[in-house]
Design a protein around this motif. Structure first.
Motif, PDB file in Angstrom:
ATOM      1  N   GLY A   1      -8.459   1.404  -3.283  1.00 59.09           N
ATOM      2  CA  GLY A   1      -9.088   0.704  -2.167  1.00 59.09           C
ATOM      3  C   GLY A   1      -9.264  -0.793  -2.381  1.00 59.09           C
ATOM      4  N   GLU A   2      -8.928  -1.303  -3.547  1.00 59.44           N
ATOM      5  CA  GLU A   2      -9.054  -2.724  -3.857  1.00 59.44           C
ATOM      6  C   GLU A   2      -7.665  -3.331  -4.018  1.00 59.44           C
ATOM      7  OE1 GLU A   2     -11.910  -4.527  -4.048  1.00 59.44           O
ATOM      8  OE2 GLU A   2     -12.960  -2.720  -3.419  1.00 59.44           O
ATOM      9  N   LEU A   3      -7.559  -4.620  -3.730  1.00 61.81           N
ATOM     10  CA  LEU A   3      -6.289  -5.326  -3.901  1.00 61.81           C
ATOM     11  C   LEU A   3      -6.293  -6.062  -5.234  1.00 61.81           C
ATOM     12  CD1 LEU A   3      -5.774  -6.788  -0.325  1.00 61.81           C
ATOM     13  CD2 LEU A   3      -4.619  -4.848  -1.361  1.00 61.81           C
ATOM     14  N   GLU A   4      -5.266  -5.783  -6.045  1.00 63.89           N
ATOM     15  CA  GLU A   4      -5.121  -6.438  -7.339  1.00 63.89           C
ATOM     16  C   GLU A   4      -3.897  -7.335  -7.307  1.00 63.89           C
ATOM     17  OE1 GLU A   4      -4.877  -3.571 -10.437  1.00 63.89           O
ATOM     18  OE2 GLU A   4      -6.780  -2.632  -9.903  1.00 63.89           O
ATOM     19  N   THR A   5      -3.995  -8.503  -7.940  1.00 68.96           N
ATOM     20  CA  THR A   5      -2.883  -9.444  -7.988  1.00 68.96           C
ATOM     21  C   THR A   5      -1.856  -8.980  -9.011  1.00 68.96           C
ATOM     22  OG1 THR A   5      -4.381 -11.236  -7.428  1.00 68.96           O
ATOM     23  CG2 THR A   5      -2.257 -11.854  -8.308  1.00 68.96           C
ATOM     24  N   VAL A   6      -0.607  -8.896  -8.584  1.00 74.91           N
ATOM     25  CA  VAL A   6       0.469  -8.489  -9.470  1.00 74.91           C
ATOM     26  C   VAL A   6       0.961  -9.682 -10.282  1.00 74.91           C
ATOM     27  CG1 VAL A   6       2.823  -7.570  -9.554  1.00 74.91           C
ATOM     28  CG2 VAL A   6       1.154  -6.609  -7.979  1.00 74.91           C
ATOM     29  N   ASP A   7       1.119 -10.829  -9.629  1.00 73.93           N
ATOM     30  CA  ASP A   7       1.535 -12.036 -10.326  1.00 73.93           C
ATOM     31  C   ASP A   7       0.390 -13.047 -10.238  1.00 73.93           C
ATOM     32  OD1 ASP A   7       1.955 -12.060  -7.621  1.00 73.93           O
ATOM     33  OD2 ASP A   7       3.793 -13.209  -7.674  1.00 73.93           O
ATOM     34  N   PRO A   8      -0.331 -13.248 -11.359  1.00 69.81           N
ATOM     35  CA  PRO A   8      -1.506 -14.122 -11.337  1.00 69.81           C
ATOM     36  C   PRO A   8      -1.146 -15.576 -11.067  1.00 69.81           C
ATOM     37  CG  PRO A   8      -0.966 -13.500 -13.580  1.00 69.81           C
ATOM     38  CD  PRO A   8      -0.045 -12.723 -12.680  1.00 69.81           C
TER      39      PRO A   8
ATOM     40  N   ARG B   1       3.609   0.645   2.935  1.00 72.41           N
ATOM     41  CA  ARG B   1       3.269  -0.324   3.976  1.00 72.41           C
ATOM     42  C   ARG B   1       3.106  -1.689   3.321  1.00 72.41           C
ATOM     43  NH1 ARG B   1      -1.798   1.126   6.100  1.00 72.41           N
ATOM     44  NH2 ARG B   1      -0.715   2.664   7.333  1.00 72.41           N
ATOM     45  N   LEU B   2       3.817  -2.665   3.867  1.00 74.36           N
ATOM     46  CA  LEU B   2       3.762  -4.043   3.384  1.00 74.36           C
ATOM     47  C   LEU B   2       3.048  -4.869   4.443  1.00 74.36           C
ATOM     48  CD1 LEU B   2       4.878  -5.588   0.946  1.00 74.36           C
ATOM     49  CD2 LEU B   2       6.832  -6.185   2.341  1.00 74.36           C
ATOM     50  N   SER B   3       1.983  -5.575   4.051  1.00 75.31           N
ATOM     51  CA  SER B   3       1.196  -6.318   5.034  1.00 75.31           C
ATOM     52  C   SER B   3       0.681  -7.623   4.440  1.00 75.31           C
ATOM     53  CB  SER B   3       0.021  -5.469   5.518  1.00 75.31           C
ATOM     54  OG  SER B   3      -0.852  -5.181   4.443  1.00 75.31           O
ATOM     55  N   LEU B   4       0.283  -8.522   5.332  1.00 74.97           N
ATOM     56  CA  LEU B   4      -0.393  -9.750   4.919  1.00 74.97           C
ATOM     57  C   LEU B   4      -1.885  -9.447   4.903  1.00 74.97           C
ATOM     58  CD1 LEU B   4       1.451 -12.523   6.929  1.00 74.97           C
ATOM     59  CD2 LEU B   4       1.488 -12.153   4.484  1.00 74.97           C
ATOM     60  N   ALA B   5      -2.527  -9.631   3.763  1.00 75.95           N
ATOM     61  CA  ALA B   5      -3.940  -9.310   3.608  1.00 75.95           C
ATOM     62  C   ALA B   5      -4.786 -10.546   3.887  1.00 75.95           C
ATOM     63  CB  ALA B   5      -4.217  -8.786   2.210  1.00 75.95           C
ATOM     64  N   HIS B   6      -5.794 -10.368   4.742  1.00 78.42           N
ATOM     65  CA  HIS B   6      -6.734 -11.428   5.096  1.00 78.42           C
ATOM     66  C   HIS B   6      -8.139 -10.914   4.827  1.00 78.42           C
ATOM     67  CE1 HIS B   6      -8.853 -14.405   7.569  1.00 78.42           C
ATOM     68  NE2 HIS B   6      -7.754 -15.148   7.430  1.00 78.42           N
TER      69      HIS B   6
ATOM     70  N   ASP C   1       0.861  -1.183   0.000  1.00 83.92           N
ATOM     71  CA  ASP C   1       0.000   0.000   0.000  1.00 83.92           C
ATOM     72  C   ASP C   1       0.895   1.228   0.000  1.00 83.92           C
ATOM     73  OD1 ASP C   1      -2.263   1.548   0.061  1.00 83.92           O
ATOM     74  OD2 ASP C   1      -2.509   1.416   2.235  1.00 83.92           O
ATOM     75  N   VAL C   2       0.662   2.137  -0.942  1.00 82.84           N
ATOM     76  CA  VAL C   2       1.444   3.364  -1.065  1.00 82.84           C
ATOM     77  C   VAL C   2       0.547   4.533  -0.686  1.00 82.84           C
ATOM     78  CG1 VAL C   2       2.808   4.805  -2.618  1.00 82.84           C
ATOM     79  CG2 VAL C   2       2.751   2.330  -2.948  1.00 82.84           C
ATOM     80  N   GLU C   3       1.006   5.339   0.276  1.00 79.58           N
ATOM     81  CA  GLU C   3       0.248   6.516   0.702  1.00 79.58           C
ATOM     82  C   GLU C   3       1.126   7.745   0.554  1.00 79.58           C
ATOM     83  OE1 GLU C   3      -0.971   5.861   4.691  1.00 79.58           O
ATOM     84  OE2 GLU C   3      -2.178   4.108   4.198  1.00 79.58           O
ATOM     85  N   PRO C   4       0.586   8.835  -0.026  1.00 78.01           N
ATOM     86  CA  PRO C   4       1.392  10.058  -0.121  1.00 78.01           C
ATOM     87  C   PRO C   4       1.620  10.643   1.263  1.00 78.01           C
ATOM     88  CG  PRO C   4      -0.814  10.399  -1.003  1.00 78.01           C
ATOM     89  CD  PRO C   4      -0.708   8.960  -0.645  1.00 78.01           C
ATOM     90  N   SER C   5       2.840  11.122   1.505  1.00 80.19           N
ATOM     91  CA  SER C   5       3.152  11.707   2.804  1.00 80.19           C
ATOM     92  C   SER C   5       3.062  13.231   2.728  1.00 80.19           C
ATOM     93  CB  SER C   5       4.538  11.266   3.275  1.00 80.19           C
ATOM     94  OG  SER C   5       5.511  11.731   2.377  1.00 80.19           O
ATOM     95  N   VAL C   6       3.147  13.865   3.872  1.00 76.20           N
ATOM     96  CA  VAL C   6       2.987  15.312   3.971  1.00 76.20           C
ATOM     97  C   VAL C   6       4.113  16.059   3.258  1.00 76.20           C
ATOM     98  CG1 VAL C   6       2.772  17.220   5.604  1.00 76.20           C
ATOM     99  CG2 VAL C   6       1.816  14.986   6.167  1.00 76.20           C
TER     100      VAL C   6
END
Length: 177
Positions: free
Chosen positions: A118-125, A74-79, A62-67
Motif C-alpha cells: 500500500g506504500e510507494l517506494e522509490t526504485v531509483d533514488p 497498472r502504470l500510473s502517475l502518482a500524485h 502496481d501489481v495485482e493478482p488476477s483471478v
C-alpha cells in the motif's frame, strides 16, 4: 490508455479515463513533458486543469493478482492528491510493462515508484533532481589506467578510518613572524 508511439508526435491526443466524481464518470487527459491537462465536467461546469509534471511524485507500478492466477499490471502517475492520479497503461504482459515503466520515467524525468504493502517506494533514488547511482572507485577504470603512469595507476584509495577522525573545539596557532 496512452500509446507510446503517440508520444513521439508533437501533438498529443486526449485519452478518456474513469473519474468517479466527474459527470458521466469520465475525464479526458493529455500528458506532455511539462504539464498534464485534465478536462472534465463537474456539476455541469466544464473545467480544464493544468498540473505541472514536477507536482507528481513519480511513475508508479502496481501489481495485482488476477483471478486466473496471473498478474495485472497498472502504470500510473502518482500524485499526493489521489484525484490527480493518471493511469498510463494497464496490461497483463510483465515484459511490456517494464519497458513502458522505464520509458515513461525517462520521458517525464520522474523517479520510478513501486507499490508495496500500500506504500510507494522509490526504485531509483534521487537527491533533488539528480538520480543517484553507484560511484566508481578512483583509478579503477582499466581504460584510464592504461593511459596513466604506472605509479599513479597503482595508488590506493583513501581509508574510511582516516575519514572518521573529527577534531572539535581545537584552535589553530598561526604565527606570521
Amino acid at each position: 490508455m496512452f500509446e507510446i508511439g503517440a508520444m513521439a508526435e508533437t501533438q498529443l491526443q486526449f485519452a478518456v479515463q474513469r473519474d468517479r466524481r466527474a459527470d458521466g464518470g469520465q475525464r479526458q487527459v493529455r500528458v506532455g513533458r511539462r504539464d498534464i491537462l485534465i478536462s472534465r465536467r463537474l456539476g455541469g461546469m466544464s473545467m480544464l486543469i493544468s498540473v505541472p509534471v514536477r507536482a507528481y511524485r513519480g511513475v508508479a507500478l502496481d501489481v495485482e493478482p488476477s483471478v486466473d492466477g496471473g498478474a495485472s499490471y497498472r502504470l500510473s502517475l502518482a500524485h499526493n492528491d489521489p484525484d490527480l492520479d493518471i493511469v498510463l497503461t494497464e496490461t497483463a504482459d510483465g515484459g511490456a510493462i517494464s519497458a513502458d515503466w522505464k520509458y515513461w520515467a525517462s520521458y517525464l524525468d520522474l523517479p520510478r515508484l513501486a507499490a508495496r504493502d500500500g506504500e510507494l517506494e522509490t526504485v531509483d533514488p534521487r537527491l533533488g533532481g539528480v538520480a543517484l547511482r553507484e560511484t566508481i572507485a578512483r583509478r579503477k577504470n582499466t581504460t584510464v589506467a592504461l593511459r596513466r603512469p604506472r605509479f599513479c595507476a597503482r595508488r590506493k584509495e583513501g581509508s574510511d578510518a582516516l575519514m572518521e577522525t573529527v577534531h572539535r573545539e581545537e584552535r589553530e596557532i598561526v604565527c606570521y613572524e
